[in-house]
Design a protein around this motif. Structure first.
Motif, PDB file in Angstrom:
ATOM      1  N   PHE A  70       0.838  -1.202   0.000  1.00  0.00           N
ATOM      2  CA  PHE A  70       0.000   0.000   0.000  1.00  0.00           C
ATOM      3  C   PHE A  70       0.878   1.259   0.000  1.00  0.00           C
ATOM      4  O   PHE A  70       0.555   2.258  -0.651  1.00  0.00           O
ATOM      5  N   PHE A  71       1.976   1.202   0.755  1.00  0.00           N
ATOM      6  CA  PHE A  71       2.885   2.344   0.791  1.00  0.00           C
ATOM      7  C   PHE A  71       3.474   2.623  -0.589  1.00  0.00           C
ATOM      8  O   PHE A  71       3.536   3.772  -1.031  1.00  0.00           O
ATOM      9  N   ILE A  72       3.946   1.576  -1.269  1.00  0.00           N
ATOM     10  CA  ILE A  72       4.566   1.754  -2.588  1.00  0.00           C
ATOM     11  C   ILE A  72       3.577   2.384  -3.559  1.00  0.00           C
ATOM     12  O   ILE A  72       3.911   3.338  -4.280  1.00  0.00           O
ATOM     13  N   VAL A  73       2.355   1.874  -3.582  1.00  0.00           N
ATOM     14  CA  VAL A  73       1.341   2.422  -4.482  1.00  0.00           C
ATOM     15  C   VAL A  73       0.991   3.858  -4.091  1.00  0.00           C
ATOM     16  O   VAL A  73       0.929   4.753  -4.944  1.00  0.00           O
ATOM     17  N   GLY A  74       0.769   4.078  -2.790  1.00  0.00           N
ATOM     18  CA  GLY A  74       0.374   5.405  -2.330  1.00  0.00           C
ATOM     19  C   GLY A  74       1.443   6.450  -2.553  1.00  0.00           C
ATOM     20  O   GLY A  74       1.170   7.540  -3.072  1.00  0.00           O
ATOM     21  N   TYR A  75       2.684   6.130  -2.195  1.00  0.00           N
ATOM     22  CA  TYR A  75       3.756   7.103  -2.375  1.00  0.00           C
ATOM     23  C   TYR A  75       4.039   7.333  -3.856  1.00  0.00           C
ATOM     24  O   TYR A  75       4.365   8.455  -4.272  1.00  0.00           O
ATOM     25  N   GLY A  76       3.916   6.278  -4.654  1.00  0.00           N
ATOM     26  CA  GLY A  76       4.097   6.449  -6.088  1.00  0.00           C
ATOM     27  C   GLY A  76       3.079   7.410  -6.676  1.00  0.00           C
ATOM     28  O   GLY A  76       3.423   8.276  -7.491  1.00  0.00           O
ATOM     29  N   LEU A  77       1.818   7.268  -6.265  1.00  0.00           N
ATOM     30  CA  LEU A  77       0.776   8.177  -6.754  1.00  0.00           C
ATOM     31  C   LEU A  77       1.035   9.610  -6.303  1.00  0.00           C
ATOM     32  O   LEU A  77       0.826  10.567  -7.065  1.00  0.00           O
ATOM     33  N   ILE A  78       1.485   9.775  -5.058  1.00  0.00           N
ATOM     34  CA  ILE A  78       1.801  11.112  -4.558  1.00  0.00           C
ATOM     35  C   ILE A  78       2.924  11.743  -5.383  1.00  0.00           C
ATOM     36  O   ILE A  78       2.876  12.922  -5.735  1.00  0.00           O
ATOM     37  N   ASN A  79       3.935  10.946  -5.700  1.00  0.00           N
ATOM     38  CA  ASN A  79       5.034  11.448  -6.519  1.00  0.00           C
ATOM     39  C   ASN A  79       4.546  11.881  -7.901  1.00  0.00           C
ATOM     40  O   ASN A  79       4.983  12.913  -8.437  1.00  0.00           O
ATOM     41  N   LEU A  80       3.668  11.080  -8.500  1.00  0.00           N
ATOM     42  CA  LEU A  80       3.142  11.427  -9.815  1.00  0.00           C
ATOM     43  C   LEU A  80       2.403  12.763  -9.774  1.00  0.00           C
ATOM     44  O   LEU A  80       2.534  13.580 -10.698  1.00  0.00           O
ATOM     45  N   VAL A  81       1.642  12.986  -8.710  1.00  0.00           N
ATOM     46  CA  VAL A  81       0.845  14.209  -8.607  1.00  0.00           C
ATOM     47  C   VAL A  81       1.718  15.415  -8.292  1.00  0.00           C
ATOM     48  O   VAL A  81       1.654  16.451  -8.972  1.00  0.00           O
ATOM     49  N   VAL A  82       2.550  15.313  -7.253  1.00  0.00           N
ATOM     50  CA  VAL A  82       3.327  16.466  -6.800  1.00  0.00           C
ATOM     51  C   VAL A  82       4.356  16.898  -7.839  1.00  0.00           C
ATOM     52  O   VAL A  82       4.559  18.101  -8.062  1.00  0.00           O
ATOM     53  N   ASP A  83       5.009  15.941  -8.505  1.00  0.00           N
ATOM     54  CA  ASP A  83       6.003  16.308  -9.526  1.00  0.00           C
ATOM     55  C   ASP A  83       5.369  17.050 -10.696  1.00  0.00           C
ATOM     56  O   ASP A  83       6.068  17.775 -11.424  1.00  0.00           O
ATOM     57  N   HIS A  84       4.069  16.875 -10.893  1.00  0.00           N
ATOM     58  CA  HIS A  84       3.372  17.602 -11.955  1.00  0.00           C
ATOM     59  C   HIS A  84       3.370  19.103 -11.684  1.00  0.00           C
ATOM     60  O   HIS A  84       3.311  19.909 -12.620  1.00  0.00           O
ATOM     61  N   PHE A  85       3.458  19.495 -10.405  1.00  0.00           N
ATOM     62  CA  PHE A  85       3.433  20.909 -10.031  1.00  0.00           C
ATOM     63  C   PHE A  85       4.822  21.452  -9.734  1.00  0.00           C
ATOM     64  O   PHE A  85       4.945  22.569  -9.239  1.00  0.00           O
TER      65      PHE A  85
END
Length: 300
Positions: free
Chosen positions: A190-205
């Motif tokens: 769950f951590f890998i998926v969750g942190y990966g999604l956060i990285n995808l979103v935050v790096d967009h900004f």
């Protein structure tokens, strides 16, 4: 961010160094508490922490050197060990630490999954605290949004604040899932998926160099890790040597309903405690500076 808070003799304490130290200390304490709650051996917990920390730093630095700015470091090899200047790949450190931990567990005949589950929420907490010291790297906003921060005369996204809020939401989610997991090791997935999604979103900004199409190195690494975690979650019982491991459901008593409102308040307070020093150094959102009741806090 190398903003110096106060000097002490030959030493200087910056926002980045203090937030990094706090992240390590709190993360260590969280892993030990979670491990002892699962009745894991204290000595084994310490061994796991030491292995993970050393390999995480080495792997993270090597990942940054090889994938982000290889030509520069090959021309200036003495800069590779200058960790104080920043430049660490999280996924590089995570993969090396995981690989060595797997070798350690198999060599000693331990089950690694309980240690990974103990480390998952602690990792999120440490990452969130570490973001306090990061400098502003947000892209310019397309409009005058109240949460924007002024930088060089233009409003930019407070990318560190986005990361802190999303990481803390993931932290609360993992703690909630702790009582509902179906098998040991699920929290780390769950951590890998969750942190990966956060990285995808935050790096967009963020203003970061694209390495392929419009994706950053962090986004590509996160996408690969998310896919690997999902494949493992879906077909894990077929690739894992002990199929009964995935068939074992973990039953834990649910939390008291009376504690739920208190946990929400504690969570909001903890997020605010992290956001305040971040904005104090990088600049407060323009929307807050116009609120009279909050001006005295901003001037502190």
């Amino acid at each position: 961010m190398n903003t110096v808070i106060f000097p002490w003799g030959p030493f200087t304490f910056s926002v980045l160094s203090l937030s990094f130290s706090a992240a390590i200390l709190v993360g260590l304490i969280a892993v030990i508490i979670a491990g002892r709650r699962e009745r894991l051996s204290f000595q084994r917990i310490i061994d796991f922490i030491l292995i993970s920390m050393v390999c995480g730093v080495v792997g993270g630095r090597l990942g940054h050197v090889l994938l982000v700015n290889r030509d520069y470091y090959f021309q200036n090899p003495e800069q590779i060990i200058r960790l104080q200047d920043g430049g660490v790949s999280f996924w590089g450190g995570f993969l090396l630490a995981l690989a060595v931990a797997i070798f350690w567990a198999r060599r000693r005949g331990y089950s690694l999954e309980p240690y990974l589950d103990a480390a998952a929420p602690a990792l999120v907490l440490g990452l969130s605290l570490g973001k306090i010291g990061y400098s502003l790297q947000g892209k310019a906003m397309s409009g005058a949004y109240p949460w924007g921060v002024l930088q060089d005369g233009q409003l930019v996204h407070p990318d560190g604040a986005y990361a802190i809020v999303l990481l803390m939401l993931l932290y609360f989610y993992l703690n909630r899932c702790y009582r509902r997991v179906h098998y040991k090791g699920e929290l780390m997935l769950f951590f890998i998926v969750g942190y990966g999604l956060i990285n995808l979103v935050v790096d967009h900004f963020r203003v970061l160099p694209a390495v392929w199409w419009q994706a950053t190195a962090g986004q590509l690494g996160s996408l690969v890790m998310i896919l690997l975690a999902l494949v493992y979650m879906i077909g894990g019982s077929k690739v894992y040597p002990s199929s009964h491991y995935f068939a074992r459901k973990i039953d834990r008593s649910p939390p008291s309903r009376l504690k739920s409102p208190l946990r929400v308040l504690w969570g909001l307070l903890f997020i605010a405690v992290q956001l305040y020093p971040y904005f104090m150094v990088n600049g407060f959102p323009v929307g807050l500076t116009n609120l009279v009741p909050l001006r005295f806090l901003i001037r502190l």
